[in-house]
Scaffold this active site. Structure first.
Site, PDB file in Angstrom:
ATOM      1  N   HIS A 127     -74.908  39.665   1.316  1.00  0.00           N
ATOM      2  CA  HIS A 127     -75.359  40.851   0.588  1.00  0.00           C
ATOM      3  C   HIS A 127     -74.551  42.092   0.929  1.00  0.00           C
ATOM      4  O   HIS A 127     -75.014  43.213   0.713  1.00  0.00           O
ATOM      5  CB  HIS A 127     -76.850  41.103   0.852  1.00  0.00           C
ATOM      6  CG  HIS A 127     -77.742  40.009   0.372  1.00  0.00           C
ATOM      7  ND1 HIS A 127     -78.066  38.936   1.161  1.00  0.00           N
ATOM      8  CD2 HIS A 127     -78.357  39.805  -0.821  1.00  0.00           C
ATOM      9  CE1 HIS A 127     -78.857  38.112   0.478  1.00  0.00           C
ATOM     10  NE2 HIS A 127     -79.054  38.626  -0.729  1.00  0.00           N
ATOM     11  N   GLU A 187     -75.495  32.712 -12.688  1.00  0.00           N
ATOM     12  CA  GLU A 187     -74.464  33.711 -12.963  1.00  0.00           C
ATOM     13  C   GLU A 187     -73.427  33.221 -13.968  1.00  0.00           C
ATOM     14  O   GLU A 187     -72.950  33.999 -14.798  1.00  0.00           O
ATOM     15  CB  GLU A 187     -73.789  34.137 -11.665  1.00  0.00           C
ATOM     16  CG  GLU A 187     -74.640  35.020 -10.763  1.00  0.00           C
ATOM     17  CD  GLU A 187     -75.695  34.243  -9.995  1.00  0.00           C
ATOM     18  OE1 GLU A 187     -76.607  34.909  -9.438  1.00  0.00           O
ATOM     19  OE2 GLU A 187     -75.618  33.002  -9.951  1.00  0.00           O
TER      20      GLU A 187
END
Length: 398
Positions: free
Chosen positions: A202, A132
């Site tokens: 998540h 990322e």
């Protein structure tokens, strides 16, 4: 330790990178991440659910907006299709635009980029390594060079490795150069919020982390119609933007969405329902909870609620919220993120400063608890309509 880091990276690669042969009907060709498939299968409207899965039924009922007439012909789309439409419009109109991220070349785990590589080529829609920090760093460079950079972080929960690049580089790029150069062409997309069973890694809602950082904009839509218009506005904006997409709505939310490009202004909250007794402020998925709460309050208590979708978290629309609170005298703010340091605290503080003499009761925050996001205990964690309804009763009886 280095061993822990390597093990974590290996586990993450296994969960996020492994491809499943499971194909989801109606989402086009290509493979699908097994975890993304599982998340989508348990979303409302995704087909039949077993008895064991019904426990993950959504805590809200999606309420579509009226069909827009000002933007031309419309088409029935769910949220991920409206995102795809916005990206398609961008790639078609701007030859410099590029889309990149983990697995976006075949459509991504939530199918938001499906078909775009085949249509526009692998030099404009392409995969990146599972890094990322590298994705955002690369996006900054692309934007500085003058191209439209659209970066996808596979889950908002995984945006933290890129935190330094976002807050120390992207957000400050224009300021540190005295506006000689900037990376305003950067837009970062990420699936966001609870999904029914996402648990610790998540289901997080990290918008408040970025709301503390001048130089970026943070936007969260409530449905397909807003998603396309707001995303196109983010891409066109001359500041780096973070666009969080409520993942539980990817398939559950279906509306008539204009086929052609259109823009919804950033930093403008929308009053969805006018009322006289209590102001309800939320964003993303929680807007649909607030709409149900407003109906309950009217039916059971005779209380008239004004519902406001903030839409842009940073910079947020102070004027619209304060104008409503001056009228109603009461404010309830609700979000899925933990209550301490959540963006509801900023709204509450500002409204208290601006509307103190108009308040008829203390401002109420109904948010997530100060714990990591749980798995089997998610129904107890989320700020559902019953918690919000109780807060309204307390304010009315104060």
């Amino acid at each position: 330790s280095a061993i822990t880091t390597v093990m974590a990276a290996a586990a993450r690669f296994f969960v996020r990178g492994a491809q499943s042969k499971l194909a989801l009907a109606g989402v086009g060709p290509g493979t699908q991440s097994s975890f993304g498939a599982a998340l989508l299968k348990l979303s409302p409207g995704c087909g039949s659910r077993t008895n064991a899965q019904r426990r993950y039924a959504a805590h809200f009922t999606f309420q579509p907006d009226p069909v827009p007439t000002q933007y031309g012909p419309t088409q029935k789309m769910n949220l991920f299709q409206s995102i795809t439409s916005a990206l398609d419009n961008t790639l078609a109109s701007d030859p410099t635009a590029v889309i990149f991220g983990e697995d976006v070349a075949f459509g991504g785990v939530f199918r938001c980029t499906v078909g775009l590589r085949d249509k526009y080529g692998k030099d404009r829609v392409f995969n990146t390594p599972l890094c990322e920090q590298g994705i955002v760093g690369f996006g900054i460079g692309v934007a500085v060079a003058g191209a439209k950079a659209i970066a996808e972080i596979q889950f908002a929960d995984y945006i933290f490795p890129a935190f330094d690049q976002i807050v120390n580089e992207a957000a400050k790029y224009r300021y540190r150069s005295g506006n000689l150069f900037d990376c305003g062409n950067l837009t970062i997309r990420a699936p966001w919020g609870c999904v029914g069973h996402g648990s610790l890694y998540h289901s997080q809602s990290p918008e408040a982390f970025f709301a503390h950082c001048p130089g970026i904009k943070v936007v969260i839509p409530r449905g397909p119609l807003q998603a396309k218009g707001l995303l196109l506005s983010c891409i066109a904006d001359q500041n780096p933007c973070i666009f969080f997409e409520p993942k539980i709505l990817y398939r559950a939310a279906v509306e008539q969405v204009p086929v052609e490009p259109y823009n919804i202004p950033l930093s403008q909250a929308e009053v969805l329902q006018e009322g006289s007794d209590v102001t309800l402020v939320a964003w993303g998925t929680q807007i649909h909870v607030m709409r149900e709460v407003a109906s309950m309050a009217q039916e059971k208590l005779g209380v008239s609620c004004e519902v406001i979708d903030l839409q842009t978290i940073l910079p947020w629309d102070i004027e619209t919220v304060c104008k409503s609170v001056v009228k109603t005298g009461r404010l309830l703010i609700s979000h899925e993120a933990p209550v301490t340091g959540g963006f509801a605290a900023e709204i509450s503080s500002t409204v208290q400063e601006e509307c103190f003499l108009n308040l008829e009761a203390p401002i109420s925050r109904v948010c997530g608890y100060d714990t990591p996001f749980p798995h089997i205990f998610e129904p107890f964690y989320i700020p559902d309509k019953w918690k919000c309804f109780d807060a309204i009763k307390r304010m009315i009886n104060y």
